[in-house]
Write a protein that holds these residues in place. Sequence first.
Motif, mmCIF file in Angstrom:
data_model
loop_
_atom_site.group_PDB
_atom_site.id
_atom_site.type_symbol
_atom_site.label_atom_id
_atom_site.label_comp_id
_atom_site.label_asym_id
_atom_site.label_seq_id
_atom_site.Cartn_x
_atom_site.Cartn_y
_atom_site.Cartn_z
ATOM 1 N N ALA A 9 54.532 136.229 63.138
ATOM 2 C CA ALA A 9 54.680 136.959 61.661
ATOM 3 C C ALA A 9 55.313 138.383 61.471
ATOM 4 O O ALA A 9 54.801 139.114 62.531
ATOM 5 N N ILE A 10 55.882 138.803 60.563
ATOM 6 C CA ILE A 10 56.234 140.018 60.029
ATOM 7 C C ILE A 10 55.793 140.213 58.545
ATOM 8 O O ILE A 10 55.709 139.317 57.731
ATOM 9 N N ILE A 11 54.782 141.169 58.612
ATOM 10 C CA ILE A 11 54.393 141.555 57.077
ATOM 11 C C ILE A 11 54.573 143.079 56.877
ATOM 12 O O ILE A 11 54.266 143.696 57.574
ATOM 13 N N THR A 74 60.993 142.319 66.944
ATOM 14 C CA THR A 74 59.681 141.536 66.970
ATOM 15 C C THR A 74 60.063 140.270 67.794
ATOM 16 O O THR A 74 59.327 139.706 68.603
ATOM 17 N N GLU A 75 61.361 139.854 67.688
ATOM 18 C CA GLU A 75 61.805 138.659 68.528
ATOM 19 C C GLU A 75 61.687 138.911 70.337
ATOM 20 O O GLU A 75 61.318 137.990 71.007
ATOM 21 N N ALA A 76 62.168 140.114 70.532
ATOM 22 C CA ALA A 76 62.196 140.505 71.651
ATOM 23 C C ALA A 76 60.708 140.649 72.399
ATOM 24 O O ALA A 76 60.273 140.402 73.408
ATOM 25 N N VAL A 81 60.782 134.870 64.754
ATOM 26 C CA VAL A 81 59.929 134.816 63.778
ATOM 27 C C VAL A 81 59.640 133.404 63.114
ATOM 28 O O VAL A 81 60.803 132.952 62.502
ATOM 29 N N THR A 82 58.536 133.234 62.742
ATOM 30 C CA THR A 82 58.263 131.845 61.960
ATOM 31 C C THR A 82 57.392 131.952 60.564
ATOM 32 O O THR A 82 57.225 131.317 60.023
ATOM 33 N N ALA A 126 66.409 133.860 62.702
ATOM 34 C CA ALA A 126 65.233 133.535 63.682
ATOM 35 C C ALA A 126 64.546 132.278 63.362
ATOM 36 O O ALA A 126 64.283 131.624 64.277
ATOM 37 N N MET A 127 64.343 132.102 62.246
ATOM 38 C CA MET A 127 63.552 130.990 61.656
ATOM 39 C C MET A 127 64.407 129.794 62.124
ATOM 40 O O MET A 127 63.895 128.669 62.232
#
Length: 249
Positions: A9-11, A74-76, A81-82, A126-127
């Motif tokens: 997650a990214i917030i 974030t992916e790395a 990202v989901t 990414a999703m």
Amino acid sequence: MGRLQGKVAIITGAAQGMGAAHARRFLAEGAAVTITDIDAERGEALARELGERAAFYRLDVADEENWATVVDATEARFGPVTALVNNAGIIGSPTRCADLTQAEFQRVCAINQTAVFLGTKHVIPAMIRAGGGSIVNISSISGIVAIYGTPNVAYAASKFAVRGITKQVAIEYGKQGIRVNSVHPGYIKTKMMTDALDEDGIRVASASVPIGRVGEVEDVSNLVVFLASDESGFITGSEYIIDGGLTAL
């Protein structure tokens, strides 16, 4: 097993207040979380507190290049990202329309509206790679109804726009497994509220709510976790009002 086990997650706006509450709950439910904010000191402190499944990246949510960098980082670190929680926002100045400057209108819309578009745009690839995901956009009851006695056309415009972005993206990417929903809080006891209202003011606000109290940040986090989880797998393009019945009056 947590309700968000295996999610990444990214917030946004997560260094304090509602965003920090969401980050804590996501970690507790099993997710890896990227905390973003312009407040690097608080954001880094929260990431240290939460441990190795949390990372902080400074993010100006209105800056497209900054978004691309954060999603890549974030992916790395954690994988595709989901979940995205577009939480960052500002109220702006309480100014009636004829007295509001274009610069102030655009400043509020950049943070509350354009940022939601940018975050959504940059997590979608990414999703898709991950086989799907959930985007939760934090709007306001000001994105559902006009609020009498609170002159702020920029805030209302931006929060209504979040609702529209949510619905449009939901129908564009549903077949790729991406769900998009908006959350519309009423009176929630955050630092923003306690800075604006003394105890008497909070009591008056509580008395206006049919449930008889203002909301707590945990009330909103409960809903956000549900919408980010697989429990809400058949829910998309919807708005969720969380205001203790205030807009039902």
